[in-house]
Design a protein around this motif. Structure first.
Motif, PDB file in Angstrom:
ATOM      1  N   THR A 153       3.974  13.204   6.054  1.00 21.57           N
ATOM      2  CA  THR A 153       3.770  11.787   6.057  1.00 21.57           C
ATOM      3  C   THR A 153       5.106  11.140   5.669  1.00 21.57           C
ATOM      4  OG1 THR A 153       1.505  12.405   5.676  1.00 21.57           O
ATOM      5  CG2 THR A 153       2.195  10.066   5.879  1.00 21.57           C
ATOM      6  N   PHE A 154       5.589  11.552   4.634  1.00 22.31           N
ATOM      7  CA  PHE A 154       6.714  11.011   3.761  1.00 22.31           C
ATOM      8  C   PHE A 154       8.016  11.561   4.267  1.00 22.31           C
ATOM      9  CE2 PHE A 154       3.383  10.043   0.753  1.00 22.31           C
ATOM     10  CZ  PHE A 154       3.684   8.769   0.785  1.00 22.31           C
TER      11      PHE A 154
ATOM     12  N   GLU B  77       1.130   7.936  10.891  1.00 22.19           N
ATOM     13  CA  GLU B  77       0.167   8.732   9.951  1.00 22.19           C
ATOM     14  C   GLU B  77      -0.324   8.086   8.533  1.00 22.19           C
ATOM     15  OE1 GLU B  77       1.138  13.026   9.711  1.00 22.19           O
ATOM     16  OE2 GLU B  77       2.585  12.623  11.331  1.00 22.19           O
ATOM     17  N   PHE B  78      -0.299   6.754   8.647  1.00 25.34           N
ATOM     18  CA  PHE B  78      -0.881   5.970   7.549  1.00 25.34           C
ATOM     19  C   PHE B  78      -1.991   5.171   7.884  1.00 25.34           C
ATOM     20  CE2 PHE B  78       3.814   6.055   6.472  1.00 25.34           C
ATOM     21  CZ  PHE B  78       3.650   6.670   4.988  1.00 25.34           C
ATOM     22  N   GLN B  79      -3.011   6.121   8.752  1.00 22.71           N
ATOM     23  CA  GLN B  79      -4.234   5.440   9.158  1.00 22.71           C
ATOM     24  C   GLN B  79      -4.911   5.057   7.924  1.00 22.71           C
ATOM     25  OE1 GLN B  79      -3.315   8.751   9.396  1.00 22.71           O
ATOM     26  NE2 GLN B  79      -3.844   9.490  11.522  1.00 22.71           N
ATOM     27  N   ARG B  80      -4.901   5.863   6.700  1.00 17.06           N
ATOM     28  CA  ARG B  80      -5.720   5.394   5.514  1.00 17.06           C
ATOM     29  C   ARG B  80      -5.435   3.868   5.138  1.00 17.06           C
ATOM     30  NH1 ARG B  80      -4.500   7.591   0.528  1.00 17.06           N
ATOM     31  NH2 ARG B  80      -4.812   9.633   1.312  1.00 17.06           N
TER      32      ARG B  80
ATOM     33  N   LEU C 204       1.050  -1.322  -0.060  1.00 22.04           N
ATOM     34  CA  LEU C 204       0.086  -0.025   0.156  1.00 22.04           C
ATOM     35  C   LEU C 204       0.956   1.024  -0.046  1.00 22.04           C
ATOM     36  CD1 LEU C 204      -2.648  -1.177   2.641  1.00 22.04           C
ATOM     37  CD2 LEU C 204      -3.081  -1.041   0.292  1.00 22.04           C
ATOM     38  N   PHE C 205       2.068   1.220   0.802  1.00 24.48           N
ATOM     39  CA  PHE C 205       2.964   2.257   0.703  1.00 24.48           C
ATOM     40  C   PHE C 205       3.369   2.754  -0.521  1.00 24.48           C
ATOM     41  CE2 PHE C 205       7.349   3.406   1.120  1.00 24.48           C
ATOM     42  CZ  PHE C 205       7.361   4.551   1.845  1.00 24.48           C
ATOM     43  N   VAL C 206       3.923   1.394  -1.240  1.00 24.29           N
ATOM     44  CA  VAL C 206       4.430   1.949  -2.532  1.00 24.29           C
ATOM     45  C   VAL C 206       3.582   2.336  -3.561  1.00 24.29           C
ATOM     46  CG1 VAL C 206       5.402   0.558  -4.624  1.00 24.29           C
ATOM     47  CG2 VAL C 206       6.309  -0.150  -2.295  1.00 24.29           C
ATOM     48  N   GLN C 207       2.053   1.975  -3.505  1.00 22.93           N
ATOM     49  CA  GLN C 207       1.337   2.559  -4.320  1.00 22.93           C
ATOM     50  C   GLN C 207       0.958   3.863  -4.078  1.00 22.93           C
ATOM     51  OE1 GLN C 207      -2.416   0.016  -3.486  1.00 22.93           O
ATOM     52  NE2 GLN C 207      -1.462  -1.714  -4.774  1.00 22.93           N
ATOM     53  N   TYR C 208       1.006   4.171  -2.825  1.00 23.21           N
ATOM     54  CA  TYR C 208       0.604   5.559  -2.184  1.00 23.21           C
ATOM     55  C   TYR C 208       1.792   6.587  -2.591  1.00 23.21           C
ATOM     56  CZ  TYR C 208      -1.117   9.123   1.018  1.00 23.21           C
ATOM     57  OH  TYR C 208      -1.481  10.328   1.715  1.00 23.21           O
ATOM     58  N   LEU C 209       2.963   6.280  -2.326  1.00 25.24           N
ATOM     59  CA  LEU C 209       4.027   6.907  -2.529  1.00 25.24           C
ATOM     60  C   LEU C 209       4.168   7.190  -4.026  1.00 25.24           C
ATOM     61  CD1 LEU C 209       6.730   8.434  -1.864  1.00 25.24           C
ATOM     62  CD2 LEU C 209       7.973   6.138  -2.142  1.00 25.24           C
TER      63      LEU C 209
END
Lengths: 136, 143
Positions: free
Chosen positions: A83-84, B77-80, A48-53
Motif C-alpha cells: 500500500t505504501f 488500497e486505502f479502503q480502511r 488519516l494517511f499520516v496517522q496510518y503511515l
C-alpha cells in the motif's frame, strides 16, 4: 460573528489547512476544479494517511525497541508494504557512502557496457540516500 | 497558485501533532522522520488528486467531487479510510449548512446590500478560510 464561531468547530474536524491542500491539489495540471466536499475529504484523508503511515511504521519498524520512530522505519514501510509502495521514490533506503562506492565498482565490473560520462554526476550524491541507481 | 516549492509543503507543526496523537505517549519522533512523513503526505495528496481526477474524467465531469475522492481511496488500497471519511463528511456538511443559513439571515438583515460587501465583512475574522468558501460556493451546487 456566527461564521467565525462555526469555523472554530470546523478546525476540530480537520486540522490540516484546506487552503494549502487546495494549492497542492491544483498544482496538478490536469485538475480544473475541486468542490468543497472533495477538498475537505482529501484533507481528512491526508490526516488519516499520516496517522496510518506513522503507526504502521512504528509497529513494524525497529525503532520500537528504542521507543522511537525513525527515518529507517519509514523507508522500510515504503519498501515492504504494498500500500505504501508509491512512497518508495521519496523515502529511499539510506546506505553508507562506502557501501555505495562498492556497489558502483561492482556495477562497473558487471556491466562494461555502461556509459562513461554519467558517473561523475552520480558520485556527488553519494553521501545522501540514493534512490534509483541502487535498486538494480 | 503554487509559486514557491514550499507552497507544496504541509505545516510541520500540524503534521507533528497528528503523528504524536497517533503514536503511544512518549515515543520519540526523529526530525528526519517528521519531514519524511510530511513529504509523504504531500505526495499522498497529489496521488489521491490524480486518482480522483481519473474518476471525474471517466464521468465526464470537470469538478472533482466527494465520490471521486472516495473511489480514489479504494483504488489506492486505502479502503480502511472510506468509512471514517464518510462519517466526517456528514458532520462537515451539516456544519456547512448551518453556516450558510447563518449567512443567509445576515444577508436578509443587510437587505439589498451587495453580496460582495457582506463577504468583505466575513473576511475580517478568518481571511483564508472565508476565501476558500467563496470560491466554492458556486461549485458546491452540482452535488
Amino acid at each position: 460573528m456566527a461564521a467565525a464561531r462555526l469555523s472554530g468547530t470546523e478546525n476540530r474536524l480537520v486540522s490540516l489547512p484546506l487552503s494549502r491542500i487546495r494549492v497542492i491539489m491544483k498544482s496538478s495540471p490536469e485538475v480544473s476544479s475541486i468542490n468543497q466536499d472533495a477538498l475537505f475529504l482529501t484533507a481528512k484523508a491526508t490526516e488519516l494517511f499520516v496517522q496510518y503511515l506513522a503507526t504502521y511504521s512504528y509497529k513494524h519498524g525497529r525503532g520500537k525497541e528504542k521507543n522511537a520512530l525513525t527515518y529507517t522505519d519509514l523507508s522500510h514501510t515504503a519498501e515492504e508494504c504494498e500500500t505504501f509502495q508509491f512512497l518508495a521514490d521519496i523515502l529511499p533506503k539510506k546506505i553508507l557512502a562506502s557501501k555505495y562506492l562498492k556497489m558502483l565498482e561492482k556495477e562497473k565490473r558487471d556491466g562494461e557496457v555502461r556509459e562513461d560520462n554519467d558517473e561523475g554526476e552520480e558520485e556527488e550524491d553519494e553521501d545522501k540516500a540514493v534512490g534509483d541507481s541502487v535498486g538494480s | 497558485m503554487a509559486e514557491r516549492p514550499e507552497d507544496l509543503n504541509l505545516p510541520n507543526a500540524v503534521i507533528t501533532r497528528i503523528i504524536k496523537e497517533a503514536l503511544p505517549d512518549g515515543v520519540n519522533i526523529s526530525k528526519e522522520a517528521r519531514s519524511a512523513i510530511s513529504r509523504a503526505a504531500s505526495v499522498f495528496v497529489l496521488y489521491a488528486t490524480s486518482c480522483a481526477n481519473n474518476f471525474a474524467m471517466k464521468g465526464k465531469r470537470k469538478t472533482l467531487n466527494a465520490g471521486d475522492v472516495l473511489s480514489a481511496m479504494e483504488e489506492m488500497e486505502f479502503q480502511r479510510f472510506v468509512a471514517p471519511l464518510k462519517e466526517s463528511l456528514e458532520v462537515y456538511r451539516r456544519e456547512q449548512k448551518g453556516k450558510k443559513e447563518a449567512r443567509k439571515d445576515k444577508d436578509k438583515k443587510a437587505d439589498s446590500e451587495e453580496q460582495d460587501k457582506s463577504r468583505e465583512e466575513d473576511n475580517d475574522d478568518d481571511d483564508e478560510r472565508m476565501e476558500e468558501e467563496e470560491q466554492n460556493d458556486e461549485e458546491e451546487v452540482d452535488n
